[in-house]
Enzyme design. Structure first.
Site, PDB file in Angstrom:
ATOM      1  N   HIS A  17      42.401  36.426  34.800  1.00 14.73           N
ATOM      2  CA  HIS A  17      41.679  35.492  35.086  1.00 14.73           C
ATOM      3  C   HIS A  17      41.960  34.183  34.650  1.00 14.73           C
ATOM      4  O   HIS A  17      42.855  34.088  33.732  1.00 14.73           O
ATOM      5  CB  HIS A  17      40.007  35.560  34.606  1.00 14.73           C
ATOM      6  CG  HIS A  17      39.351  36.810  35.195  1.00 14.73           C
ATOM      7  ND1 HIS A  17      38.045  37.178  34.948  1.00 14.73           N
ATOM      8  CD2 HIS A  17      39.759  37.814  36.156  1.00 14.73           C
ATOM      9  CE1 HIS A  17      37.746  38.153  35.871  1.00 14.73           C
ATOM     10  NE2 HIS A  17      38.714  38.516  36.396  1.00 14.73           N
ATOM     11  N   GLU A  73      41.045  31.846  32.807  1.00 14.13           N
ATOM     12  CA  GLU A  73      41.009  31.404  31.525  1.00 14.13           C
ATOM     13  C   GLU A  73      41.955  32.189  30.479  1.00 14.13           C
ATOM     14  O   GLU A  73      42.546  31.729  29.750  1.00 14.13           O
ATOM     15  CB  GLU A  73      39.357  31.825  30.854  1.00 14.13           C
ATOM     16  CG  GLU A  73      38.341  31.214  31.481  1.00 14.13           C
ATOM     17  CD  GLU A  73      37.913  31.570  33.071  1.00 14.13           C
ATOM     18  OE1 GLU A  73      36.894  31.336  33.378  1.00 14.13           O
ATOM     19  OE2 GLU A  73      38.579  32.550  33.449  1.00 14.13           O
ATOM     20  N   CYS A 104      33.209  34.470  33.536  1.00 11.55           N
ATOM     21  CA  CYS A 104      32.666  35.928  33.792  1.00 11.55           C
ATOM     22  C   CYS A 104      32.074  36.432  32.259  1.00 11.55           C
ATOM     23  O   CYS A 104      32.757  36.187  31.403  1.00 11.55           O
ATOM     24  CB  CYS A 104      33.685  37.073  34.240  1.00 11.55           C
ATOM     25  SG  CYS A 104      34.775  37.520  33.257  1.00 11.55           S
ATOM     26  N   CYS A 117      35.588  36.689  30.035  1.00  9.03           N
ATOM     27  CA  CYS A 117      36.196  35.364  29.711  1.00  9.03           C
ATOM     28  C   CYS A 117      35.197  34.832  28.468  1.00  9.03           C
ATOM     29  O   CYS A 117      35.682  34.161  27.680  1.00  9.03           O
ATOM     30  CB  CYS A 117      36.277  34.704  31.085  1.00  9.03           C
ATOM     31  SG  CYS A 117      37.687  35.241  32.145  1.00  9.03           S
ATOM     32  N   SER A 124      51.258  24.013  69.608  1.00  6.27           N
ATOM     33  CA  SER A 124      52.020  23.863  68.099  1.00  6.27           C
ATOM     34  C   SER A 124      50.916  23.805  67.347  1.00  6.27           C
ATOM     35  O   SER A 124      50.845  24.306  66.045  1.00  6.27           O
ATOM     36  CB  SER A 124      52.804  22.588  68.264  1.00  6.27           C
ATOM     37  OG  SER A 124      52.302  21.461  68.523  1.00  6.27           O
ATOM     38  N   ASP A 145      53.635  40.766  66.100  1.00  3.67           N
ATOM     39  CA  ASP A 145      53.144  41.941  65.330  1.00  3.67           C
ATOM     40  C   ASP A 145      53.418  42.039  63.982  1.00  3.67           C
ATOM     41  O   ASP A 145      52.614  42.211  63.052  1.00  3.67           O
ATOM     42  CB  ASP A 145      53.791  43.395  66.171  1.00  3.67           C
ATOM     43  CG  ASP A 145      53.136  44.633  65.402  1.00  3.67           C
ATOM     44  OD1 ASP A 145      51.779  44.787  65.848  1.00  3.67           O
ATOM     45  OD2 ASP A 145      53.931  45.188  64.824  1.00  3.67           O
TER      46      ASP A 145
END
Length: 281
Positions: A70, A72, A98, A107, A184, A210
């Protein structure tokens, strides 16, 4: 004789205004860092972090890939590796830290372990397992929390994550050709979308090579290193026919279960059907 013409309340207000200007400056840096993860972190949110003290940036970090460190933690790992003491520093975070242990440590625990004195946050994480709990944990531990700094900008970079985490369905992006858009211009816009969103529901007349897509029947994060392109991943290709004879709401929910957090729709008919399903939410 010198007189103090600045009342205490007024001086405090000036200091607060100066602090907020600095927070915004650092938050702008954190947002730029967060955007570097676009196309790599799905279905996780984009997050950037800047650690400062005394007007000096000590460390920075951002969430750079799914299941990766993460923001942090990246910043703290840098500081630890370079012997930088973060005690009393301020963390500027685009998203609430979190507070749960998943593929990465919480965190909030890292912030407390490094003696951070203040956390400045842009967005509150709508994920039910966080949703303000991370900030409460920090405040209860004595960390000063400053909320909603550049919240509009911080919310904007994660609009697809916010929708996905609260509904369980992918965020739908209109990838259809716009009126008056040249070949474009459309090609450039398409490439930008393909580099940052998880899947494409292509129309029957799609003229995209593809090799622009990944072809597999699993969650988008299952794309291997040999299937990524410079600047982002290859989005999962979904044929418009896959939506035929199915309930759009159920189909979107199924994509959500497979961790497809965002969907570019290029088919007119499919866009109308899926938009109607979203309006029911």
């Amino acid at each position: 004789m010198r007189y103090n013409v600045c009342g205490l309340d007024w001086c405090n207000m000036l200091v607060a205004m100066e602090d907020m200007l600095q927070y915004r400056e650092y938050m702008a840096q954190a947002l730029e860092l967060a955007r570097k993860g676009a196309g790599w972190v799905d279905p996780n949110p984009l997050v950037g972090a800047v650690v400062v003290s005394g007007g000096e940036v000590l460390a920075t970090g951002y969430h750079d890939r799914y299941r990766g460190p993460h923001a942090e933690r990246m910043a703290f790992d840098y500081a630890d590796a370079h012997g930088i003491d973060l005690t009393g520093a301020t963390v500027i975070d685009t998203l609430e830290p979190c507070c749960h242990v998943g593929s990465q440590p919480a965190c909030t625990a890292l912030i407390l372990a490094h003696g951070i004195a203040r956390v400045v946050v842009g967005s509150v994480d709508p994920n039910p397992i966080v949703a303000g709990k991370g900030l409460r944990i920090l405040e209860e531990a004595g960390v000063e929390v400053v909320r909603d700094v550049m919240r509009e900008e911080c919310d904007a970079i994660n609009r697809h994550f916010f929708h996905y985490i609260t509904t369980g369905k992918p965020y739908i992006v209109d990838g259809r050709r716009r009126a008056g858009e040249s070949d474009s211009e459309y090609a450039v816009r398409r490439r930008e979308l393909y580099a940052t969103y998880a899947a494409v529901l292509a129309g029957t007349e799609s003229d995209v090579p593809d090799e622009s897509f990944a072809h597999f029947n699993g969650p988008v994060q299952a794309v291997g290193a040999d299937e990524v392109v410079i600047g982002g991943h290859r989005p999962l290709l979904l044929e418009a026919g896959a939506l035929a004879c199915t309930d759009p709401d159920e189909w979107l929910s199924e994509l959500g279960k497979r961790k497809i957090d965002s969907l570019i729709v290029e088919s007119d008919e499919a866009f109308e059907r899926l938009s109607m399903a979203c309006q029911k939410d």
